[in-house]
Structures are given as C-alpha cells and as structure tokens.
Design a protein around this motif. Structure first.
Motif, PDB file in Angstrom:
ATOM      1  N   SER A  63      37.102 -10.963   2.613  1.00 37.94           N
ATOM      2  CA  SER A  63      37.613 -11.282   3.921  1.00 37.94           C
ATOM      3  C   SER A  63      37.020 -12.452   4.543  1.00 37.94           C
ATOM      4  O   SER A  63      35.700 -12.434   4.559  1.00 37.94           O
ATOM      5  N   THR A  64      37.598 -13.303   5.305  1.00 35.69           N
ATOM      6  CA  THR A  64      37.231 -14.331   6.040  1.00 35.69           C
ATOM      7  C   THR A  64      36.256 -13.878   7.284  1.00 35.69           C
ATOM      8  O   THR A  64      35.333 -14.659   7.778  1.00 35.69           O
ATOM      9  N   THR A  65      36.277 -12.602   7.464  1.00 38.33           N
ATOM     10  CA  THR A  65      35.548 -12.224   8.468  1.00 38.33           C
ATOM     11  C   THR A  65      34.478 -11.526   8.057  1.00 38.33           C
ATOM     12  O   THR A  65      33.334 -11.048   9.025  1.00 38.33           O
ATOM     13  N   VAL A  66      33.924 -11.604   6.792  1.00 37.64           N
ATOM     14  CA  VAL A  66      32.566 -11.017   6.163  1.00 37.64           C
ATOM     15  C   VAL A  66      31.513 -12.294   6.427  1.00 37.64           C
ATOM     16  O   VAL A  66      32.018 -13.357   5.741  1.00 37.64           O
ATOM     17  N   PRO A  67      30.458 -12.110   7.062  1.00 37.81           N
ATOM     18  CA  PRO A  67      29.668 -13.133   7.128  1.00 37.81           C
ATOM     19  C   PRO A  67      28.461 -13.240   6.168  1.00 37.81           C
ATOM     20  O   PRO A  67      27.947 -14.204   5.970  1.00 37.81           O
ATOM     21  N   ASP A  68      28.328 -12.433   5.061  1.00 36.56           N
ATOM     22  CA  ASP A  68      27.500 -12.470   3.810  1.00 36.56           C
ATOM     23  C   ASP A  68      27.709 -13.383   3.116  1.00 36.56           C
ATOM     24  O   ASP A  68      28.288 -13.338   2.109  1.00 36.56           O
ATOM     25  N   LYS A  69      26.994 -14.652   3.200  1.00 36.83           N
ATOM     26  CA  LYS A  69      27.359 -15.609   2.144  1.00 36.83           C
ATOM     27  C   LYS A  69      26.806 -15.384   0.728  1.00 36.83           C
ATOM     28  O   LYS A  69      27.592 -15.641  -0.069  1.00 36.83           O
ATOM     29  N   ALA A  70      26.017 -14.527   0.540  1.00 39.02           N
ATOM     30  CA  ALA A  70      25.809 -14.266  -0.725  1.00 39.02           C
ATOM     31  C   ALA A  70      26.739 -13.512  -1.423  1.00 39.02           C
ATOM     32  O   ALA A  70      27.124 -13.750  -2.534  1.00 39.02           O
ATOM     33  N   ARG A  71      27.246 -12.641  -0.740  1.00 33.73           N
ATOM     34  CA  ARG A  71      28.484 -11.985  -1.318  1.00 33.73           C
ATOM     35  C   ARG A  71      29.895 -12.843  -1.625  1.00 33.73           C
ATOM     36  O   ARG A  71      30.559 -12.605  -2.522  1.00 33.73           O
ATOM     37  N   ILE A  72      29.798 -13.664  -0.748  1.00 28.22           N
ATOM     38  CA  ILE A  72      30.964 -14.653  -0.846  1.00 28.22           C
ATOM     39  C   ILE A  72      30.749 -15.750  -2.083  1.00 28.22           C
ATOM     40  O   ILE A  72      31.589 -15.878  -3.068  1.00 28.22           O
ATOM     41  N   GLU A  73      29.718 -16.112  -2.123  1.00 27.86           N
ATOM     42  CA  GLU A  73      29.230 -16.941  -3.283  1.00 27.86           C
ATOM     43  C   GLU A  73      29.428 -16.068  -4.791  1.00 27.86           C
ATOM     44  O   GLU A  73      29.935 -16.662  -5.561  1.00 27.86           O
TER      45      GLU A  73
END
Ligand code: GUN
Ligand code: ZN
Length: 330
Positions: A108-118
């Motif tokens: 979700s775009t509301t998740v702030p965790d960049k490592a998880r998004i990467e």
C-alpha cells in the motif's frame, strides 16, 4: 448485466478475477468448459487479475513470502492455501482471458517502510519471470508485467526498467489509488508513462473516477479498470459529466427527467429519476438500471477522450471537462 446486454452497448472488454474463479468454479471446471469466454457466453475480450491483490485487499489474513501469497481459503474447509506465480498462471491459463496479469507483491502507498517496498519491487520482477516461465499459451494470452514501487520515484524507475527488458505486449502500473494524494498519484503515473514504451498499451490498475480517467489519459494511459461505476450504482449513485447524483435523495421524488438527457442508454431512454428514486431502496432491478447507465457513462467518456485525441482537440476537451466538473463559483 448479462453478457448480451454488454455486447449491445458495444462494451469490448471485461475483467475477471483469478482469485474468485480459482475458488469457484475452479480451474478444472473452467478447463473442461473450454475457458471462461465459452462458459459465460462472452465472445468479447477478457482480462484477468492475478489474484494476489484481491487476497491482500479482501482478506487481511494474507501473508506474503518469496514463494507466493499465503491466505485462508474461502472454501468450506477454511484451510491455508498458497497462491504462487505458477499457480496463478495455471488458473489464468484455464480461464483463458486474452490479457492476463503477473502475480505481484503489492504494498500500500501508505506503508512508509522503504526497505519493504524495495523488496516488493524486486520480488515482483522475480515473480514476473516465474509467471512468464509457467505460461502455457503465450500466443493467445498476453501477460502484462506490473510496475510497483509505491510513491518512490527511484523504485518505480527500477521496476519499469526491469520490466521493459521482457518480451511482452503491454504493461500495467499497480499499487496506486490506495489513499495517496492526487498530486502524488498523478506524479507517479506521469513518471511511469514516461518510462514505459509508447508503442504498447499501458494499463493503470484500479482507477475509474472520471477526473482520473481524463487526467491519466492525458498522461499517456490507455487502459483502466475499476469497481467504482458498478459498485456506486448499487448504492443508488448515477454518474454525470459534472459529477454524480444519488437517486435515494428526496429531491428526485418528483423529477421526471432522465438521469442524463445526453445519455443514450436504455435506462435514460425509458425511465425517469422519479421512477428510479421510487425503486432504488426497494427493488434490485434498480441496481441493474443504474449499472447500465454508469457503464454507458464510462464508455461514452472514454469514447469522447479517444475522439478528441484523434481530432487534435484533446486539450480543449480537458479544459471544458474540468470547467464543467469544477464550475467557477461567483
Ligand atoms: N488492482 C489495483 N491495483 C493493483 C495492483 O497493484 N496489482 C494487482 N495485481 N491488481 C491491482
Ligand atoms: Zn444513461
């Protein structure tokens, strides 16, 4: 809506969901039926979403690992099921849609965790390769990769640049329309359409508000899907070029106009707002009548966009559309 009614409206493509169809009737029945087109009496185009997004968004119980998406089954046994990229493609091959989607790792775009998004960006590319490898009918079913990376421009660039190396017929932009601001949303769509090839269709997933269709078409998107027009119809809402009206409101009780006098759908030809107001909370057929109108609205809007692009008048169209939707207050 019956498929034959959709055909009569000139509707060309319908979306179906791997997750729902994989549960019921299941791939065995679909395969035996000769695919979903035949099974549901629809000879237009079909697109299937891969299933992971539906599980993650519908079932909060889903857990994502490198193998796939683990979730609690909706069947009577309530056991745990793993949807892997291979299994998603196996079901999508049995369904037989013309366009099929890779299984993706949606954050979700509301998740702030960049490592998880990467992680989700790289995993989505690994899953894309597993989907392409598992695909049995590449000549008749096109797999679209999905660009992920939420609102991080550097991650969107990595995702798009990896996916355009693959030999595919179109691309999707995923992970948007999940609560981010319009500015952020449009910035990412603009970036993705800049990065993706211009000679292949670009599909923006889960987007369907009129204003977004107009702006994202201007940014270079070619395809959209959304539950909004049909879902909002079931809540009594009818779409108009200058916004929407809710026919449950008392003000329509004596309004003997059609929903939209510019609309040629059979609901607008044959029924008044007053009639729809009278049945909208009582009779399920009101959902059908409003759904037909809202689908006709979406088709008309997209046709108008295409015609204005072809005529070289798109800029003027966008200006007028925005002025009608957001009139100047005096
Ligand atoms: N529907 C809306 N957004 C998405 C997305 O990011 N991925 C998939 N698979 N389906 C979607
Ligand atoms: Zn209508």
């Amino acid at each position: 809506m019956l498929p034959e009614q959709l055909k009569a409206m000139n509707l060309q493509i319908m979306l179906a969901n791997t997750y729902h169809l994989g549960t019921r009737p299941g791939p065995k029945v679909l395969k035996k039926a000769g695919g979903l087109h035949k099974f549901m009496n629809w000879d237009g185009n079909l697109l299937t979403d891969s299933g992971g997004f539906q599980m993650v968004s519908l079932l909060k119980l889903a857990e994502i690992t490198e193998e796939g998406v683990k979730f609690q089954s909706l069947n009577e046994h309530k056991n745990e099921v793993m949807l892997t990229p291979e299994h998603s493609i196996e079901i999508q091959n049995a369904i037989g849609a013309d366009i099929i989607m890779q299984l993706d790792d949606v954050v979700s775009t509301t998740v702030p965790d960049k490592a998880r998004i990467e992680e989700s960006v790289h995993r989505t590319t690994r899953w894309l390769d597993r989907c392409l490898q598992a695909h049995q009918n590449p000549d008749i079913q096109s797999i679209f990769p999905i660009v992920q990376g939420t609102l991080f421009e550097d991650l969107r660039r990595i995702s798009a640049s990896e996916h355009i190396k693959r030999d595919v017929n179109g691309f999707a932009i995923g992970g948007l329309s999940g609560g981010e601001s319009k500015d952020d949303f449009w910035k990412i769509v603009n970036l993705c359409t800049d990065l993706l090839p211009k000679n292949k269709p670009v599909y923006l997933m889960g987007v369907g508000f009129a204003v977004d269709l107009v702006i994202c078409s201007a940014l270079g998107v070619d395809m959209f899907d959304c539950v909004f027009p049909t879902r909002t119809a079931r809540f009594g809402c009818a779409l108009l070029m200058n916004g929407q009206i809710n026919l449950r409101k008392k003000q329509y009780a004596l309004d003997f106009n059609p929903i939209d006098s510019d609309c040629t759908c059979s609901t607008c030809k044959n029924y008044t707002r007053a009639y729809l107001h009278g049945i909208v909370t009582e009779l399920p057929v009101a959902c059908h009548l409003l759904t037909e109108h809202n689908l006709a609205f979406q088709l008309r809007l997209m046709k108008t966009i295409r015609e204005n692009i072809l005529n070289g008048t798109f800029k003027e169209f966008v200006k007028k559309f925005m002025e009608d939707l957001y009139p100047k207050k005096d």
